[in-house]
Design a protein around this motif. Structure first.
Motif, PDB file in Angstrom:
ATOM      1  N   SER A   1       0.862  -1.182   0.000  1.00 47.91           N
ATOM      2  CA  SER A   1       0.000   0.000   0.000  1.00 47.91           C
ATOM      3  C   SER A   1       0.900   1.234   0.000  1.00 47.91           C
ATOM      4  O   SER A   1       2.115   1.131   0.187  1.00 47.91           O
ATOM      5  N   SER A   2       0.310   2.403  -0.205  1.00 50.10           N
ATOM      6  CA  SER A   2       1.167   3.557  -0.478  1.00 50.10           C
ATOM      7  C   SER A   2       0.467   4.858  -0.131  1.00 50.10           C
ATOM      8  O   SER A   2      -0.756   4.920   0.001  1.00 50.10           O
ATOM      9  N   ALA A   3       1.296   5.905  -0.008  1.00 60.87           N
ATOM     10  CA  ALA A   3       0.777   7.251   0.237  1.00 60.87           C
ATOM     11  C   ALA A   3       1.784   8.259  -0.273  1.00 60.87           C
ATOM     12  O   ALA A   3       2.996   8.016  -0.258  1.00 60.87           O
ATOM     13  N   VAL A   4       1.272   9.395  -0.748  1.00 61.09           N
ATOM     14  CA  VAL A   4       2.114  10.509  -1.168  1.00 61.09           C
ATOM     15  C   VAL A   4       2.118  11.547  -0.058  1.00 61.09           C
ATOM     16  O   VAL A   4       1.078  12.095   0.303  1.00 61.09           O
ATOM     17  N   MET A   5       3.275  11.805   0.466  1.00 58.24           N
ATOM     18  CA  MET A   5       3.436  12.779   1.541  1.00 58.24           C
ATOM     19  C   MET A   5       3.465  14.181   0.930  1.00 58.24           C
ATOM     20  O   MET A   5       4.278  14.459   0.035  1.00 58.24           O
ATOM     21  N   THR A   6       2.559  15.079   1.403  1.00 61.08           N
ATOM     22  CA  THR A   6       2.455  16.382   0.744  1.00 61.08           C
ATOM     23  C   THR A   6       1.957  17.459   1.696  1.00 61.08           C
ATOM     24  O   THR A   6       1.527  17.186   2.823  1.00 61.08           O
ATOM     25  N   HIS A   7       2.027  18.672   1.215  1.00 59.41           N
ATOM     26  CA  HIS A   7       1.549  19.873   1.897  1.00 59.41           C
ATOM     27  C   HIS A   7       0.477  20.490   0.998  1.00 59.41           C
ATOM     28  O   HIS A   7       0.540  20.351  -0.230  1.00 59.41           O
ATOM     29  N   PRO A   8      -0.504  21.162   1.561  1.00 58.75           N
ATOM     30  CA  PRO A   8      -1.563  21.725   0.712  1.00 58.75           C
ATOM     31  C   PRO A   8      -1.075  22.600  -0.440  1.00 58.75           C
ATOM     32  O   PRO A   8      -1.707  22.630  -1.501  1.00 58.75           O
ATOM     33  N   VAL A   9       0.061  23.280  -0.287  1.00 63.08           N
ATOM     34  CA  VAL A   9       0.537  24.132  -1.386  1.00 63.08           C
ATOM     35  C   VAL A   9       0.994  23.294  -2.583  1.00 63.08           C
ATOM     36  O   VAL A   9       1.116  23.819  -3.694  1.00 63.08           O
ATOM     37  N   ARG A  10       1.220  22.011  -2.379  1.00 59.88           N
ATOM     38  CA  ARG A  10       1.626  21.126  -3.478  1.00 59.88           C
ATOM     39  C   ARG A  10       0.576  20.049  -3.752  1.00 59.88           C
ATOM     40  O   ARG A  10       0.870  19.036  -4.360  1.00 59.88           O
ATOM     41  N   ARG A  11      -0.634  20.295  -3.326  1.00 61.94           N
ATOM     42  CA  ARG A  11      -1.649  19.251  -3.437  1.00 61.94           C
ATOM     43  C   ARG A  11      -1.872  18.804  -4.886  1.00 61.94           C
ATOM     44  O   ARG A  11      -1.974  17.600  -5.161  1.00 61.94           O
ATOM     45  N   ALA A  12      -1.973  19.739  -5.803  1.00 60.70           N
ATOM     46  CA  ALA A  12      -2.219  19.361  -7.198  1.00 60.70           C
ATOM     47  C   ALA A  12      -1.086  18.504  -7.742  1.00 60.70           C
ATOM     48  O   ALA A  12      -1.311  17.515  -8.453  1.00 60.70           O
TER      49      ALA A  12
ATOM     50  N   ASP B   1      -0.193  17.248   5.286  1.00 59.44           N
ATOM     51  CA  ASP B   1       0.299  17.845   6.529  1.00 59.44           C
ATOM     52  C   ASP B   1      -0.907  18.217   7.388  1.00 59.44           C
ATOM     53  O   ASP B   1      -1.759  19.007   6.965  1.00 59.44           O
ATOM     54  N   PRO B   2      -1.010  17.656   8.597  1.00 58.72           N
ATOM     55  CA  PRO B   2      -2.200  17.937   9.414  1.00 58.72           C
ATOM     56  C   PRO B   2      -2.187  19.326  10.048  1.00 58.72           C
ATOM     57  O   PRO B   2      -3.209  19.763  10.579  1.00 58.72           O
ATOM     58  N   ALA B   3      -1.057  20.018  10.024  1.00 64.99           N
ATOM     59  CA  ALA B   3      -0.982  21.375  10.578  1.00 64.99           C
ATOM     60  C   ALA B   3      -0.175  22.248   9.629  1.00 64.99           C
ATOM     61  O   ALA B   3       0.945  22.681   9.941  1.00 64.99           O
ATOM     62  N   PRO B   4      -0.709  22.540   8.446  1.00 64.14           N
ATOM     63  CA  PRO B   4       0.080  23.209   7.403  1.00 64.14           C
ATOM     64  C   PRO B   4       0.518  24.622   7.747  1.00 64.14           C
ATOM     65  O   PRO B   4       1.462  25.134   7.139  1.00 64.14           O
ATOM     66  N   ASP B   5      -0.144  25.251   8.698  1.00 65.50           N
ATOM     67  CA  ASP B   5       0.233  26.615   9.063  1.00 65.50           C
ATOM     68  C   ASP B   5       1.215  26.667  10.222  1.00 65.50           C
ATOM     69  O   ASP B   5       1.675  27.754  10.597  1.00 65.50           O
ATOM     70  N   ALA B   6       1.546  25.513  10.789  1.00 64.23           N
ATOM     71  CA  ALA B   6       2.517  25.457  11.876  1.00 64.23           C
ATOM     72  C   ALA B   6       3.935  25.489  11.304  1.00 64.23           C
ATOM     73  O   ALA B   6       4.139  25.512  10.082  1.00 64.23           O
TER      74      ALA B   6
ATOM     75  N   ARG C   1       5.888  15.409  10.813  1.00 63.27           N
ATOM     76  CA  ARG C   1       4.459  15.502  11.096  1.00 63.27           C
ATOM     77  C   ARG C   1       3.643  14.889   9.960  1.00 63.27           C
ATOM     78  O   ARG C   1       2.682  14.148  10.198  1.00 63.27           O
ATOM     79  N   THR C   2       4.051  15.145   8.738  1.00 58.89           N
ATOM     80  CA  THR C   2       3.332  14.585   7.594  1.00 58.89           C
ATOM     81  C   THR C   2       3.689  13.123   7.378  1.00 58.89           C
ATOM     82  O   THR C   2       2.831  12.322   6.991  1.00 58.89           O
ATOM     83  N   ALA C   3       4.947  12.767   7.623  1.00 60.37           N
ATOM     84  CA  ALA C   3       5.362  11.369   7.469  1.00 60.37           C
ATOM     85  C   ALA C   3       4.563  10.453   8.388  1.00 60.37           C
ATOM     86  O   ALA C   3       4.223   9.319   8.009  1.00 60.37           O
ATOM     87  N   LEU C   4       4.252  10.915   9.587  1.00 60.92           N
ATOM     88  CA  LEU C   4       3.460  10.090  10.513  1.00 60.92           C
ATOM     89  C   LEU C   4       2.100   9.748   9.909  1.00 60.92           C
ATOM     90  O   LEU C   4       1.583   8.637  10.089  1.00 60.92           O
ATOM     91  N   VAL C   5       1.528  10.688   9.183  1.00 61.92           N
ATOM     92  CA  VAL C   5       0.253  10.417   8.511  1.00 61.92           C
ATOM     93  C   VAL C   5       0.453   9.374   7.414  1.00 61.92           C
ATOM     94  O   VAL C   5      -0.335   8.424   7.269  1.00 61.92           O
ATOM     95  N   ALA C   6       1.528   9.506   6.639  1.00 62.33           N
ATOM     96  CA  ALA C   6       1.787   8.576   5.536  1.00 62.33           C
ATOM     97  C   ALA C   6       2.012   7.152   6.033  1.00 62.33           C
ATOM     98  O   ALA C   6       1.520   6.186   5.424  1.00 62.33           O
ATOM     99  N   TRP C   7       2.742   7.000   7.128  1.00 63.71           N
ATOM    100  CA  TRP C   7       3.034   5.648   7.633  1.00 63.71           C
ATOM    101  C   TRP C   7       1.810   5.019   8.309  1.00 63.71           C
ATOM    102  O   TRP C   7       1.759   3.810   8.505  1.00 63.71           O
ATOM    103  N   GLU C   8       0.811   5.842   8.625  1.00 66.93           N
ATOM    104  CA  GLU C   8      -0.424   5.323   9.224  1.00 66.93           C
ATOM    105  C   GLU C   8      -1.413   4.850   8.168  1.00 66.93           C
ATOM    106  O   GLU C   8      -2.301   4.040   8.449  1.00 66.93           O
ATOM    107  N   ARG C   9      -1.262   5.297   6.912  1.00 70.15           N
ATOM    108  CA  ARG C   9      -2.236   5.016   5.865  1.00 70.15           C
ATOM    109  C   ARG C   9      -1.985   3.649   5.221  1.00 70.15           C
ATOM    110  O   ARG C   9      -1.792   3.543   4.014  1.00 70.15           O
ATOM    111  N   VAL C  10      -1.957   2.625   6.015  1.00 66.13           N
ATOM    112  CA  VAL C  10      -1.698   1.273   5.513  1.00 66.13           C
ATOM    113  C   VAL C  10      -3.027   0.618   5.143  1.00 66.13           C
ATOM    114  O   VAL C  10      -3.959   0.559   5.958  1.00 66.13           O
ATOM    115  N   ALA C  11      -3.120   0.127   3.930  1.00 67.45           N
ATOM    116  CA  ALA C  11      -4.344  -0.529   3.482  1.00 67.45           C
ATOM    117  C   ALA C  11      -4.488  -1.903   4.130  1.00 67.45           C
ATOM    118  O   ALA C  11      -3.496  -2.574   4.441  1.00 67.45           O
ATOM    119  N   GLU C  12      -5.720  -2.319   4.318  1.00 65.82           N
ATOM    120  CA  GLU C  12      -5.980  -3.633   4.917  1.00 65.82           C
ATOM    121  C   GLU C  12      -5.363  -4.739   4.048  1.00 65.82           C
ATOM    122  O   GLU C  12      -5.503  -4.751   2.828  1.00 65.82           O
TER     123      GLU C  12
END
Length: 375
Positions: free
Chosen positions: A7-18, A35-40, A46-57
């Motif tokens: 499974s996979s995920a693209v680590m990104t920030h809202p300014v690069r969403r497209a 990024d869960p806190a893009p203005d911080a 912080r974003t990598a933690l989200v990517a490593w959590e997005r594991v498909a069943e």
């Protein structure tokens, strides 16, 4: 069909969403890790933690790629085949051309290897990396307690503990870093590209079947126009991340003297090319680059003789020769200070490559002489 289920995920920030959405759609990836806190304050971790959590069943491995990376359309299939071969390892599919790990991958390419074990004291390249899902979860728990913001530094710290080994670096690099901007504050490093850029069809045989260089002994590398040597066992010392110039480190190799190196400089360095490189980038850089490549060639030949399986070749096939050429083509630009790298055009690259090859090839002579001195 590979047995690994990635499974996979693209680590990104809202300014690069497209940009990230285009990459995910083209590669058939699992989705975005925003990024869960893009203005911080900037934090790759912080974003990598989200990517490593997005594991498909049902997945056996998680692949994380950053949004500013170019990769072939069948990247997930390649990752799955590599995960089949190395099911318990962290696998890095991109290595910067100017890091210690970049020097390790370049050396391994010249030695004919398909993979090389990363040096443990340096950051682990995380632009395109896979982990077994259990390790992804363990990393997430480990990293949540970290005060760091650089996920590559935390990944290296994670792999140094608990009986783990540092990542395996793919020697042929099918991914590429795009641009020089950096949300996480790395723009000062300038142009950052792959150490051994390789077409995917050339890369697959080496990644699926090529031998693994596990032992580096001492490692020559360059940074900011100067040559250095990583000494054997340096990672286990308080000075793990110290930089020793090649002159300072020579006694630690137990083999070489400055006199032996300067003798080969006088005998083998092409005067016209040395003058041309010096005219463009300075005499000091011309000296340091040639000596670095001399040491690199010596160590690549020594690694092949010591560690390559019986019957393995350093080259010979067109794909292997293209990989070796790619490795040498990046050594000159990568060795320059960041502010000088944008000056390197195609003609400069060709000059620097030919100049580097003259030193890499002379490395075999240096090896033979040091081996003769020990007898």
């Amino acid at each position: 069909m590979p047995a690994a289920r990635v499974s996979s995920a693209v680590m990104t920030h809202p300014v690069r969403r497209a940009q990230a959405e285009e990459l995910a759609a083209r590669l058939g990836l699992g989705g975005l890790a925003l990024d869960p806190a893009p203005d911080a304050d900037p934090s790759a971790l912080r974003t990598a933690l989200v990517a490593w959590e997005r594991v498909a069943e049902g997945a056996t491995h998680q692949f994380m790629i950053q949004d500013d990376v170019a990769a072939p359309d069948d990247m997930l299939d390649l990752v799955a085949h590599c995960a089949d071969r190395f099911p318990g390892d962290a696998l890095a599919f991109y290595t910067n051309w100017h890091a210690r790990n970049g020097a390790a991958a370049r050396l391994a390419a010249l030695a004919g290897a398909g993979w090389v074990r990363a040096v443990p004291e340096e950051f682990t390249p995380t632009l395109a990396i896979s982990l077994p899902v259990a390790e992804a979860e363990a990393f997430r728990r480990f990293a949540e307690r970290s005060g760091q913001r650089h996920d590559d530094e935390v990944m290296a710290a994670f792999l140094r503990q608990g009986g783990r080994r540092s990542a395996l670096l793919a020697v042929p690099t099918v991914t590429e870093h795009t641009g020089t901007s950096s949300i996480n504050g790395h723009a000062s490093q300038g142009v950052r590209l792959a150490v051994c850029p390789t077409a995917v069809d050339d890369a697959r045989p080496l990644l699926y079947e090529g031998w693994v260089l596990e032992e580096l002994e001492w490692l020559p590398y360059m940074r900011y126009g100067e040559g250095f040597i990583r000494l054997p066992g340096q990672d286990a010392t308080p000075a793990a991340r110290s930089h020793y110039t090649w002159r300072e480190a020579l006694p630690g190799t137990g083999l070489l003297t400055e006199g032996a190196i300067q003798r080969l400089v006088r005998e083998r360095r092409p005067a016209d090319a040395a003058a041309a490189v010096a005219d463009l980038f300075g005499a000091d850089f011309a000296d340091e680059l040639w000596i670095h490549c001399l040491l690199l060639g010596r160590q690549a030949q020594d690694a092949f003789r010591r560690h390559a399986p019986e019957g393995a070749g350093r080259g010979g096939t067109p794909a292997a020769e293209r990989l070796r050429a790619a490795a040498v083509s990046t050594v000159g630009p990568a060795g320059l200070p960041p502010e000088r790298r944008p000056e390197v055009g195609q003609a400069h690259t060709e000059l620097l490559s030919a100049y580097a090859w003259s030193a890499v090839n002379a490395g075999t002579v240096l090896l033979e002489r040091t081996r003769a001195d020990r007898r």
